[in-house]
Design an enzyme around this catalytic site. Structure first.
Site, mmCIF file in Angstrom:
data_model
loop_
_atom_site.group_PDB
_atom_site.id
_atom_site.type_symbol
_atom_site.label_atom_id
_atom_site.label_comp_id
_atom_site.label_asym_id
_atom_site.label_seq_id
_atom_site.Cartn_x
_atom_site.Cartn_y
_atom_site.Cartn_z
ATOM 1 N N ASP A 188 0.495 -0.954 0.282
ATOM 2 C CA ASP A 188 -0.114 0.123 -0.104
ATOM 3 C C ASP A 188 0.756 1.273 0.039
ATOM 4 O O ASP A 188 1.642 1.521 0.987
ATOM 5 C CB ASP A 188 -0.981 0.045 1.476
ATOM 6 N N HIS A 210 -3.091 -0.010 -3.028
ATOM 7 C CA HIS A 210 -4.154 0.893 -1.923
ATOM 8 C C HIS A 210 -4.731 0.666 -3.012
ATOM 9 O O HIS A 210 -4.866 0.750 -4.443
ATOM 10 C CB HIS A 210 -3.664 1.903 -1.875
#
Length: 231
Positions: free
Chosen positions: A169, A200
């Site tokens: 992420d 993400h």
């Protein structure tokens, strides 16, 4: 079948998108937005949950900044606006508005009174705080941003929480993930799944980092979780 719900708070009034299943006496799920407002992605998630038998409610949490934000992740200008909204947003007020949405959901005609919450991105953080600060029956957090600053609140967590974490992420670096995992992995109410190689918003259809296989895996786990805890 969709409609608009108006929710009244001591601070003012805001709206929520509601998608209803064919069944009555269905559990409700509060769908917590990303940084793009109540947009097509959020409405589609609500419609999908309704098709799976839930009353899905997506409140306009940016109403204190500007009501009716509805943008995409497809242009640089929209990303700029989204980050402005993210920076202007007051997290504590947002959780208060989610609590008001949960209360409205419990009282909604055609709903069972059981209410869950699911959030993505900014909403992933808010879903965690919904689990720790409200009476939601079960909550799900997808790739919450800034969550590492709030892990101490897990002491207050009394109902089930499912977390999906993207290992790559870009908004939650590995140091932050280590803080989150160390603090939460042994909590009796928390189940954490990590997704190797995912960035993400891997579950955002149409997004730059969408991964169909892991999105399906995460969403399947979420559906099982809600079916277990909201029945």
């Amino acid at each position: 079948m969709s409609e608009t719900l108006t929710i009244t708070t001591p601070d003012g009034v805001f709206s929520a998108y509601v998608a209803r299943p064919q069944a009555t006496d269905a559990p409700a799920v509060v769908v917590i937005q990303e940084i793009f407002g109540v947009n097509t992605v959020m409405r589609d998630i609500c419609d999908g949950l309704a098709a799976q038998g839930f009353v899905a409610i997506c409140p306009d949490l940016f109403w204190r900044i500007e009501p009716g934000i509805d943008i995409t992740d497809q242009s640089e200008a929209e990303w700029k606006r989204a980050f402005e909204l993210f920076n202007a947003f007051d997290v504590d007020s947002g959780v208060t508005d989610i609590a008001a949405t949960i209360a409205a959901a419990r009282a909604l005609p055609g709903a069972s009174g059981k209410v869950g919450a699911v959030g993505y991105c900014l909403g992933g953080l808010l879903a965690f705080l919904t689990a720790t600060r409200t009476d939601a029956d079960a909550s799900i957090s997808y790739y919450g941003v800034g969550l590492e600053k709030h892990v101490g609140e897990a002491d207050k967590l009394a109902r089930p929480l499912l977390m999906h974490i993207a290992e790559k992420d870009q908004f939650v670096p590995s140091e932050a993930q280590q803080v989150i995992l160390a603090a939460l992995k042994d909590h009796p109410q928390i189940t954490i799944h990590t997704y190797e190689g995912r960035d993400h918003a891997f579950a955002r259809e149409g997004g730059a980092h969408y991964d169909a296989a892991d999105a399906a895996k995460a969403n399947g786990r979420s559906l099982t979780f809600f079916n277990t805890h909201l029945a």
